[in-house]
Design a protein around this motif. Structure first.
Motif, short mmCIF file in Angstrom:
data_model
loop_
_atom_site.label_atom_id
_atom_site.label_comp_id
_atom_site.label_asym_id
_atom_site.label_seq_id
_atom_site.Cartn_x
_atom_site.Cartn_y
_atom_site.Cartn_z
N ALA A 59 27.02 -12.65 0.79
CA ALA A 59 27.52 -12.55 -0.58
C ALA A 59 29.03 -12.48 -0.65
O ALA A 59 29.62 -12.90 -1.64
CB ALA A 59 26.92 -11.32 -1.27
N GLU A 60 29.69 -11.94 0.39
CA GLU A 60 31.15 -11.81 0.41
C GLU A 60 31.70 -12.44 1.68
O GLU A 60 31.29 -12.07 2.78
CB GLU A 60 31.57 -10.34 0.34
CG GLU A 60 31.16 -9.61 -0.92
CD GLU A 60 31.64 -8.17 -0.90
OE1 GLU A 60 32.86 -7.95 -0.95
OE2 GLU A 60 30.79 -7.27 -0.83
N LEU A 61 32.65 -13.36 1.52
CA LEU A 61 33.26 -14.02 2.67
C LEU A 61 34.76 -14.06 2.49
O LEU A 61 35.26 -14.51 1.46
CB LEU A 61 32.72 -15.44 2.83
CG LEU A 61 33.37 -16.30 3.94
CD1 LEU A 61 33.15 -15.66 5.30
CD2 LEU A 61 32.83 -17.72 3.90
N SER A 62 35.49 -13.59 3.50
CA SER A 62 36.95 -13.61 3.47
C SER A 62 37.44 -14.27 4.76
O SER A 62 37.11 -13.82 5.86
CB SER A 62 37.51 -12.18 3.37
OG SER A 62 38.91 -12.18 3.47
N LEU A 63 38.22 -15.34 4.60
CA LEU A 63 38.83 -16.03 5.73
C LEU A 63 40.35 -15.87 5.61
O LEU A 63 40.93 -16.28 4.60
CB LEU A 63 38.46 -17.52 5.73
CG LEU A 63 36.97 -17.85 5.80
CD1 LEU A 63 36.76 -19.35 5.74
CD2 LEU A 63 36.34 -17.28 7.07
N ARG A 64 40.96 -15.28 6.64
CA ARG A 64 42.41 -15.02 6.59
C ARG A 64 43.03 -15.53 7.89
O ARG A 64 42.58 -15.17 8.98
CB ARG A 64 42.66 -13.53 6.41
CG ARG A 64 44.13 -13.15 6.34
CD ARG A 64 44.32 -11.68 6.03
NE ARG A 64 43.81 -11.34 4.71
CZ ARG A 64 42.74 -10.57 4.51
NH1 ARG A 64 42.08 -10.06 5.53
NH2 ARG A 64 42.35 -10.30 3.29
N LEU A 91 26.41 -16.79 -2.00
CA LEU A 91 27.81 -16.36 -1.99
C LEU A 91 28.29 -16.02 -3.40
O LEU A 91 28.19 -16.82 -4.32
CB LEU A 91 28.69 -17.46 -1.40
CG LEU A 91 30.12 -17.07 -1.03
CD1 LEU A 91 30.12 -16.02 0.07
CD2 LEU A 91 30.91 -18.29 -0.59
N ALA A 92 28.84 -14.79 -3.55
CA ALA A 92 29.34 -14.34 -4.85
C ALA A 92 30.86 -14.19 -4.85
O ALA A 92 31.49 -14.33 -5.89
CB ALA A 92 28.70 -13.01 -5.24
N SER A 93 31.46 -13.88 -3.68
CA SER A 93 32.90 -13.65 -3.61
C SER A 93 33.46 -14.38 -2.40
O SER A 93 32.99 -14.18 -1.28
CB SER A 93 33.19 -12.15 -3.50
OG SER A 93 34.58 -11.90 -3.30
N LEU A 94 34.48 -15.22 -2.63
CA LEU A 94 35.11 -16.00 -1.57
C LEU A 94 36.62 -15.81 -1.64
O LEU A 94 37.23 -16.00 -2.69
CB LEU A 94 34.76 -17.48 -1.71
CG LEU A 94 35.47 -18.46 -0.75
CD1 LEU A 94 35.10 -18.15 0.69
CD2 LEU A 94 35.14 -19.90 -1.11
N SER A 95 37.23 -15.43 -0.50
CA SER A 95 38.68 -15.25 -0.42
C SER A 95 39.21 -16.12 0.71
O SER A 95 38.76 -16.00 1.86
CB SER A 95 39.03 -13.78 -0.17
OG SER A 95 40.43 -13.62 0.01
N TRP A 138 35.21 -5.94 -9.44
CA TRP A 138 34.32 -6.82 -8.70
C TRP A 138 33.46 -6.07 -7.72
O TRP A 138 32.34 -6.49 -7.43
CB TRP A 138 35.13 -7.94 -8.03
CG TRP A 138 35.38 -8.96 -9.06
CD1 TRP A 138 36.50 -9.14 -9.82
CD2 TRP A 138 34.45 -9.92 -9.55
NE1 TRP A 138 36.32 -10.14 -10.72
CE2 TRP A 138 35.08 -10.65 -10.58
CE3 TRP A 138 33.14 -10.24 -9.21
CZ2 TRP A 138 34.44 -11.67 -11.28
CZ3 TRP A 138 32.51 -11.26 -9.89
CH2 TRP A 138 33.15 -11.96 -10.92
N ARG A 139 33.90 -4.92 -7.21
CA ARG A 139 33.01 -4.12 -6.39
C ARG A 139 31.83 -3.64 -7.23
O ARG A 139 30.68 -3.64 -6.79
CB ARG A 139 33.76 -2.91 -5.82
CG ARG A 139 34.67 -3.28 -4.66
CD ARG A 139 33.85 -3.65 -3.44
NE ARG A 139 34.72 -4.04 -2.34
CZ ARG A 139 34.29 -4.54 -1.20
NH1 ARG A 139 33.02 -4.73 -1.00
NH2 ARG A 139 35.14 -4.87 -0.25
N LEU A 140 32.10 -3.24 -8.48
CA LEU A 140 31.03 -2.79 -9.36
C LEU A 140 30.08 -3.93 -9.69
O LEU A 140 28.86 -3.76 -9.70
CB LEU A 140 31.61 -2.19 -10.66
CG LEU A 140 32.33 -0.87 -10.51
CD1 LEU A 140 32.99 -0.48 -11.82
CD2 LEU A 140 31.38 0.23 -10.06
N VAL A 141 30.62 -5.10 -9.96
CA VAL A 141 29.78 -6.25 -10.26
C VAL A 141 28.84 -6.56 -9.11
O VAL A 141 27.64 -6.78 -9.29
CB VAL A 141 30.65 -7.49 -10.60
CG1 VAL A 141 29.81 -8.74 -10.63
CG2 VAL A 141 31.34 -7.31 -11.94
N LEU A 142 29.39 -6.58 -7.88
CA LEU A 142 28.57 -6.90 -6.72
C LEU A 142 27.51 -5.84 -6.47
O LEU A 142 26.37 -6.15 -6.14
CB LEU A 142 29.47 -7.06 -5.48
CG LEU A 142 30.43 -8.26 -5.54
CD1 LEU A 142 31.37 -8.21 -4.33
CD2 LEU A 142 29.69 -9.57 -5.54
#
Length: 452
Positions: free
Chosen positions: A163-168, A188-192, A442-446
């Motif tokens: 649901a959450e993916l962060s690529l840095r 997937l709900a959140s992508l950074s 967005w933490r609350l939404v997830l």
């Protein structure tokens, strides 16, 4: 005479009696293992010496392995823990240890077998960590942060619960590989995406994505291992997308939003975005090329300018008829100026007449164009409730009084509107005013959606 019943407390422990009896050991295994999973690994593992009752609990408790909690955060310690633990894996955070290729492969295989749910890789090295194909076997993942990593070559990416993916500072072997990774995340709900290399044009198609953030390097045309950085983002079909943020926008990428019917928050648009297309509306370096009032769903907008001006802001407002909150920042890390425009009001702006309630001017110093922008909004926003000036100076009483006089506050269109002046720390130009709200929101939404 009937014999006295056995003491259940004594039976549960190793002979403890009286006031010092071990009452905690009477709790069922499911509660005890949950408690152990909340402790740092060293403390949880030491509970095995308490009694026979506790001996088998930690190895079967959900594993929360953070190498920063280990006395010696070395690869060997991580390997020993994974080998001795036979339960499921809730979290694995690698922040201090640098694994070899063999260790990384072994760890990910073990974690995949344990059903790992949260993965954070942020190893301390300038050299990217090459992730082995065994990463693709971690199909129970729900959240992943991959920093300074090279994504694996080949193999089908399939993460049905992610649901959450962060690529840095991440390197994709190819554009097709990155597109394949995203296509393999149906939940997937959140992508950074923060400084992603190997894909210069990214097409986003997702029926579940609700939050998308993208940022690039502060210097233009940076390359990593011969791979170009992301230059163009195309949101082709994102029916659930509610939040789109671009950070460090001095150098792009260009953004094209084709279909995002639920987009509510759009932000940090600046001159670094060479081309911005929102439906039929088109901007180049903040200058309007073609206007269209199509995005009625957007409620919050954030703009960045070196010298804020009324005309470009008014042009953006025409594209968002139902806008309620506007942020305008007059600070950028690497200043890039834009030409000065003459401005006349012309046709009415719908959001000024009916919806705009809150305006925040960050980095305000009382310059001519800043005052003109504030006057334009104050004199036309009929339902404005507050205009907040986050000032880039001492903001003393005499200066504030002079600014209110120059802004002609008595001529505001909304008689109930308040002008609030506040000094702020320039280094928190984003985080203090908008960032915390976005993160908490967005933490609350997830979480409300069942995503931990």
């Amino acid at each position: 005479m009937t014999p006295a019943p056995a003491n259940p407390v004594t039976a549960a422990g190793d002979g403890d009696e009286g006031e010092d009896a071990d009452l905690i050991s009477l709790l069922p295994d499911c509660i005890l293992t949950t408690i152990l999973s909340l402790l740092p690994v060293p403390a949880a593992a030491r509970t095995q010496i308490l009694s026979r009752r506790w001996r088998g609990l930690w190895p079967s408790a959900p594993l929360h392995l953070l190498d920063s909690h280990l006395p010696v955060p070395a690869a060997a310690a991580v390997s020993r823990i994974l080998a001795s633990h036979r339960g499921s894996a809730a979290r694995f955070h690698l922040l201090l240890a640098r694994p070899s290729a063999a260790d990384a492969d072994s760890w990910l295989r073990s974690l995949a077998a344990k059903g790992l749910r949260e993965l954070v890789l942020r190893t301390p090295s300038d050299e990217p960590l090459r992730l082995p194909p065994s990463l693709l076997s971690c199909r129970a993942l729900r959240a992943a942060e991959l920093t300074n990593c090279r994504l694996p070559d080949g193999g089908e990416a399939r993460f049905p619960r992610l649901a959450e993916l962060s690529l840095r500072l991440a390197r994709a072997p190819s554009a097709a590989a990155l597109h394949g990774l995203l296509a393999g995340c149906p939940a997937l709900a959140s992508l950074s995406l923060d400084r992603v290399f190997g894909c210069q044009t990214l097409h986003v198609r997702s029926g579940t994505l609700r939050s998308l953030t993208v940022s690039v390097s502060l210097t233009p045309r940076r390359a990593l291992e011969g791979a170009g950085e992301l230059e163009r983002l195309v949101v082709e079909d994102a029916p659930a997308l509610e939040r789109l943020l671009a950070h460090d926008v001095n150098w792009g990428p260009s953004i094209n939003v084709v279909r995002a019917p639920r987009l509510q928050m759009l932000g940090y648009l600046g001159v670094g975005i060479q081309e911005l297309q929102l439906g039929s509306a088109l901007f180049r370096s903040m200058c309007a090329v073609r206007l269209a009032a199509e995005l009625r769903c957007v409620r919050t907008l954030a703009l960045e300018m070196v010298d804020p001006q009324a005309k470009p802001v008014a042009d953006f407002l025409r594209c968002f008829p139902c806008l309620e909150t506007l942020y305008v920042t007059s600070h950028m890390v690497v200043p890039r100026s834009m030409k000065i425009f003459d401005f006349e009001m012309g046709d009415p702006v719908e959001c000024l007449n009916h919806h705009l309630k809150r305006v925040v001017l960050k980095g305000y110093s009382g310059r001519k164009h800043e005052r003109q922008l504030a006057n334009f909004i104050a004199h036309h926003a009929r339902v404005l409730q507050v205009m907040k000036f986050l000032c880039d100076n001492e903001c003393n009483l005499s200066w504030v009084a002079n600014q209110k006089r120059l802004l002609q506050a008595d001529k505001r269109a909304s008689l109930g509107a308040q002008f609030v002046f506040q000094k702020f720390n320039k280094s928190y130009i984003r985080d203090r005013e908008w960032g915390p709200f976005v993160c908490v929101h967005w933490r609350l939404v997830l979480r409300r959606s069942g995503i931990k």
